[in-house]
Design a protein around this motif. Sequence first.
Motif, PDB file in Angstrom:
ATOM      1  N   PHE A 167       0.827  -1.206   0.000  1.00  0.00           N
ATOM      2  CA  PHE A 167       0.000   0.000   0.000  1.00  0.00           C
ATOM      3  C   PHE A 167       0.860   1.255   0.000  1.00  0.00           C
ATOM      4  O   PHE A 167       0.535   2.242  -0.666  1.00  0.00           O
ATOM      5  CB  PHE A 167      -0.923  -0.007   1.223  1.00  0.00           C
ATOM      6  N   GLU A 168       1.948   1.207   0.738  1.00  0.00           N
ATOM      7  CA  GLU A 168       2.812   2.385   0.850  1.00  0.00           C
ATOM      8  C   GLU A 168       3.433   2.790  -0.482  1.00  0.00           C
ATOM      9  O   GLU A 168       3.852   3.940  -0.656  1.00  0.00           O
ATOM     10  CB  GLU A 168       3.921   2.121   1.874  1.00  0.00           C
ATOM     11  N   GLU A 169       3.496   1.857  -1.422  1.00  0.00           N
ATOM     12  CA  GLU A 169       4.115   2.144  -2.720  1.00  0.00           C
ATOM     13  C   GLU A 169       3.097   2.510  -3.805  1.00  0.00           C
ATOM     14  O   GLU A 169       3.470   2.732  -4.954  1.00  0.00           O
ATOM     15  CB  GLU A 169       4.940   0.941  -3.174  1.00  0.00           C
ATOM     16  N   LEU A 170       1.830   2.594  -3.434  1.00  0.00           N
ATOM     17  CA  LEU A 170       0.825   3.016  -4.399  1.00  0.00           C
ATOM     18  C   LEU A 170       1.046   4.482  -4.763  1.00  0.00           C
ATOM     19  O   LEU A 170       1.468   5.281  -3.915  1.00  0.00           O
ATOM     20  CB  LEU A 170      -0.585   2.847  -3.821  1.00  0.00           C
ATOM     21  N   PRO A 171       0.780   4.873  -5.996  1.00  0.00           N
ATOM     22  CA  PRO A 171       0.933   6.284  -6.388  1.00  0.00           C
ATOM     23  C   PRO A 171       0.081   7.194  -5.513  1.00  0.00           C
ATOM     24  O   PRO A 171      -0.982   6.782  -5.025  1.00  0.00           O
ATOM     25  CB  PRO A 171       0.449   6.299  -7.839  1.00  0.00           C
ATOM     26  N   ASP A 172       0.538   8.420  -5.309  1.00  0.00           N
ATOM     27  CA  ASP A 172      -0.199   9.356  -4.462  1.00  0.00           C
ATOM     28  C   ASP A 172      -1.593   9.650  -4.996  1.00  0.00           C
ATOM     29  O   ASP A 172      -2.502   9.967  -4.218  1.00  0.00           O
ATOM     30  CB  ASP A 172       0.578  10.672  -4.319  1.00  0.00           C
ATOM     31  N   ASP A 173      -1.770   9.542  -6.320  1.00  0.00           N
ATOM     32  CA  ASP A 173      -3.076   9.849  -6.901  1.00  0.00           C
ATOM     33  C   ASP A 173      -3.962   8.605  -7.041  1.00  0.00           C
ATOM     34  O   ASP A 173      -5.038   8.674  -7.629  1.00  0.00           O
ATOM     35  CB  ASP A 173      -2.919  10.529  -8.258  1.00  0.00           C
ATOM     36  N   TRP A 174      -3.517   7.476  -6.502  1.00  0.00           N
ATOM     37  CA  TRP A 174      -4.342   6.268  -6.537  1.00  0.00           C
ATOM     38  C   TRP A 174      -5.588   6.489  -5.692  1.00  0.00           C
ATOM     39  O   TRP A 174      -5.537   7.106  -4.623  1.00  0.00           O
ATOM     40  CB  TRP A 174      -3.555   5.075  -6.000  1.00  0.00           C
ATOM     41  N   THR A 175      -6.729   5.992  -6.167  1.00  0.00           N
ATOM     42  CA  THR A 175      -7.977   6.138  -5.422  1.00  0.00           C
ATOM     43  C   THR A 175      -8.676   4.800  -5.267  1.00  0.00           C
ATOM     44  O   THR A 175      -8.418   3.852  -6.015  1.00  0.00           O
ATOM     45  CB  THR A 175      -8.933   7.117  -6.137  1.00  0.00           C
ATOM     46  N   CYS A 176      -9.553   4.728  -4.316  1.00  0.00           N
ATOM     47  CA  CYS A 176     -10.330   3.513  -4.070  1.00  0.00           C
ATOM     48  C   CYS A 176     -11.104   3.143  -5.336  1.00  0.00           C
ATOM     49  O   CYS A 176     -11.822   3.978  -5.892  1.00  0.00           O
ATOM     50  CB  CYS A 176     -11.295   3.744  -2.912  1.00  0.00           C
ATOM     51  N   PRO A 177     -10.974   1.908  -5.810  1.00  0.00           N
ATOM     52  CA  PRO A 177     -11.661   1.507  -7.040  1.00  0.00           C
ATOM     53  C   PRO A 177     -13.178   1.421  -6.906  1.00  0.00           C
ATOM     54  O   PRO A 177     -13.883   1.334  -7.909  1.00  0.00           O
ATOM     55  CB  PRO A 177     -11.053   0.135  -7.357  1.00  0.00           C
ATOM     56  N   VAL A 178     -13.687   1.454  -5.687  1.00  0.00           N
ATOM     57  CA  VAL A 178     -15.134   1.382  -5.491  1.00  0.00           C
ATOM     58  C   VAL A 178     -15.751   2.768  -5.338  1.00  0.00           C
ATOM     59  O   VAL A 178     -16.643   3.153  -6.087  1.00  0.00           O
ATOM     60  CB  VAL A 178     -15.486   0.516  -4.260  1.00  0.00           C
ATOM     61  N   CYS A 179     -15.271   3.552  -4.361  1.00  0.00           N
ATOM     62  CA  CYS A 179     -15.917   4.838  -4.076  1.00  0.00           C
ATOM     63  C   CYS A 179     -15.120   6.040  -4.532  1.00  0.00           C
ATOM     64  O   CYS A 179     -15.613   7.168  -4.473  1.00  0.00           O
ATOM     65  CB  CYS A 179     -16.240   4.952  -2.592  1.00  0.00           C
ATOM     66  N   GLY A 180     -13.865   5.832  -4.982  1.00  0.00           N
ATOM     67  CA  GLY A 180     -13.063   6.940  -5.493  1.00  0.00           C
ATOM     68  C   GLY A 180     -12.374   7.772  -4.432  1.00  0.00           C
ATOM     69  O   GLY A 180     -11.796   8.819  -4.738  1.00  0.00           O
ATOM     70  N   ALA A 181     -12.401   7.330  -3.186  1.00  0.00           N
ATOM     71  CA  ALA A 181     -11.738   8.073  -2.115  1.00  0.00           C
ATOM     72  C   ALA A 181     -10.219   7.956  -2.235  1.00  0.00           C
ATOM     73  O   ALA A 181      -9.697   6.999  -2.793  1.00  0.00           O
ATOM     74  CB  ALA A 181     -12.204   7.552  -0.750  1.00  0.00           C
ATOM     75  N   GLY A 182      -9.499   8.944  -1.690  1.00  0.00           N
ATOM     76  CA  GLY A 182      -8.043   8.956  -1.751  1.00  0.00           C
ATOM     77  C   GLY A 182      -7.396   8.041  -0.725  1.00  0.00           C
ATOM     78  O   GLY A 182      -8.073   7.483   0.155  1.00  0.00           O
ATOM     79  N   LYS A 183      -6.097   7.894  -0.823  1.00  0.00           N
ATOM     80  CA  LYS A 183      -5.356   6.999   0.055  1.00  0.00           C
ATOM     81  C   LYS A 183      -5.480   7.422   1.522  1.00  0.00           C
ATOM     82  O   LYS A 183      -5.350   6.579   2.427  1.00  0.00           O
ATOM     83  CB  LYS A 183      -3.874   6.978  -0.335  1.00  0.00           C
ATOM     84  N   ASP A 184      -5.704   8.708   1.756  1.00  0.00           N
ATOM     85  CA  ASP A 184      -5.704   9.216   3.118  1.00  0.00           C
ATOM     86  C   ASP A 184      -6.847   8.674   3.985  1.00  0.00           C
ATOM     87  O   ASP A 184      -6.775   8.759   5.218  1.00  0.00           O
ATOM     88  CB  ASP A 184      -5.755  10.751   3.118  1.00  0.00           C
ATOM     89  N   VAL A 185      -7.878   8.110   3.362  1.00  0.00           N
ATOM     90  CA  VAL A 185      -8.983   7.572   4.157  1.00  0.00           C
ATOM     91  C   VAL A 185      -8.823   6.086   4.441  1.00  0.00           C
ATOM     92  O   VAL A 185      -9.666   5.475   5.107  1.00  0.00           O
ATOM     93  CB  VAL A 185     -10.353   7.818   3.471  1.00  0.00           C
ATOM     94  N   PHE A 186      -7.753   5.488   3.942  1.00  0.00           N
ATOM     95  CA  PHE A 186      -7.514   4.064   4.182  1.00  0.00           C
ATOM     96  C   PHE A 186      -6.848   3.863   5.528  1.00  0.00           C
ATOM     97  O   PHE A 186      -5.995   4.648   5.950  1.00  0.00           O
ATOM     98  CB  PHE A 186      -6.628   3.467   3.071  1.00  0.00           C
ATOM     99  N   GLU A 187      -7.246   2.793   6.191  1.00  0.00           N
ATOM    100  CA  GLU A 187      -6.704   2.469   7.503  1.00  0.00           C
ATOM    101  C   GLU A 187      -6.080   1.070   7.470  1.00  0.00           C
ATOM    102  O   GLU A 187      -6.626   0.150   6.853  1.00  0.00           O
ATOM    103  CB  GLU A 187      -7.808   2.521   8.560  1.00  0.00           C
ATOM    104  N   LYS A 188      -4.982   0.944   8.133  1.00  0.00           N
ATOM    105  CA  LYS A 188      -4.274  -0.329   8.193  1.00  0.00           C
ATOM    106  C   LYS A 188      -5.081  -1.351   8.974  1.00  0.00           C
ATOM    107  O   LYS A 188      -5.653  -1.055  10.014  1.00  0.00           O
ATOM    108  CB  LYS A 188      -2.907  -0.139   8.860  1.00  0.00           C
ATOM    109  N   VAL A 189      -5.171  -2.568   8.436  1.00  0.00           N
ATOM    110  CA  VAL A 189      -5.880  -3.652   9.104  1.00  0.00           C
ATOM    111  C   VAL A 189      -4.861  -4.454   9.897  1.00  0.00           C
ATOM    112  O   VAL A 189      -3.969  -5.073   9.353  1.00  0.00           O
ATOM    113  CB  VAL A 189      -6.597  -4.567   8.083  1.00  0.00           C
ATOM    114  N   ASP A 190      -4.993  -4.419  11.218  1.00  0.00           N
ATOM    115  CA  ASP A 190      -4.049  -5.117  12.086  1.00  0.00           C
ATOM    116  C   ASP A 190      -4.446  -6.568  12.288  1.00  0.00           C
ATOM    117  O   ASP A 190      -5.627  -6.887  12.297  1.00  0.00           O
ATOM    118  CB  ASP A 190      -3.965  -4.412  13.453  1.00  0.00           C
TER     119      ASP A 190
END
Length: 229
Positions: A206-229
């Motif tokens: 995930f850390e290597e995804l491009p900065d402009d990558w977005t969620c393929p479902v809702c189009g949200a940016g990387k900043d709304v993603f949370e790490k799954v522990d």
Amino acid sequence: MDTKALHTISYGLYVVTAKNGDRLNGQIANTVFQISAAPPTIAISLNKQNLTNEFIQASKQFAVSVLAKEAPLSLIGQFGFKSGREVDKFAGIAYKLSPAGLPYITDNTLAYLEAEVNQVVDAGTHNIFIGSLINAEVLRQGEPMTYAYYHQVKRGTTPKTAPTFIEPAKTTGGSKAAKYQCSICGYLYDPAEGNPNKGIPQGTPFEELPDDWTCPVCGAGKDVFEKVD
């Protein structure tokens, strides 16, 4: 009780649309079914909180676009994870108006149906709208998308307002590269699978995804993603 038994029930995937005056709106739905042949009658189930529900209550009409198997996640995200109170869901979407003036999707759609509501059943959090078919048209041949294909192959997620939503169990470890989950729609990015449809190969952290990558479902940016522990 094992609620996973509900996952064995078959569903399709549709865009239910309606209008209220000059305003158009639509939403993803999986509960659309025919209940009689003479006269042809169909039923849909929509959450009472949704704007489309309000539009149908006001106009007493609705249309259903039957999505093709190859419909992109972005289309499903547009109508399934955004609110018509905040955005124009038809912006950038190819659509036409039915004889009754209801919008239906023309791309990635096999057919559309439109109905006039003759009964509303209160189902708690949802309304079941029963309507007599007033028009229908096959747009092209193809295989319709099923809810199972959407989840198992496209790895799509379910909105919390859907009648089939079940709170997902918390996922724990097991993968060397961490998974990240979209806090808006619940899409899970798994580095082992990548995101081939957006040019992201398998094995990409995930850390290597491009900065402009977005969620393929809702189009949200990387900043709304949370790490799954």
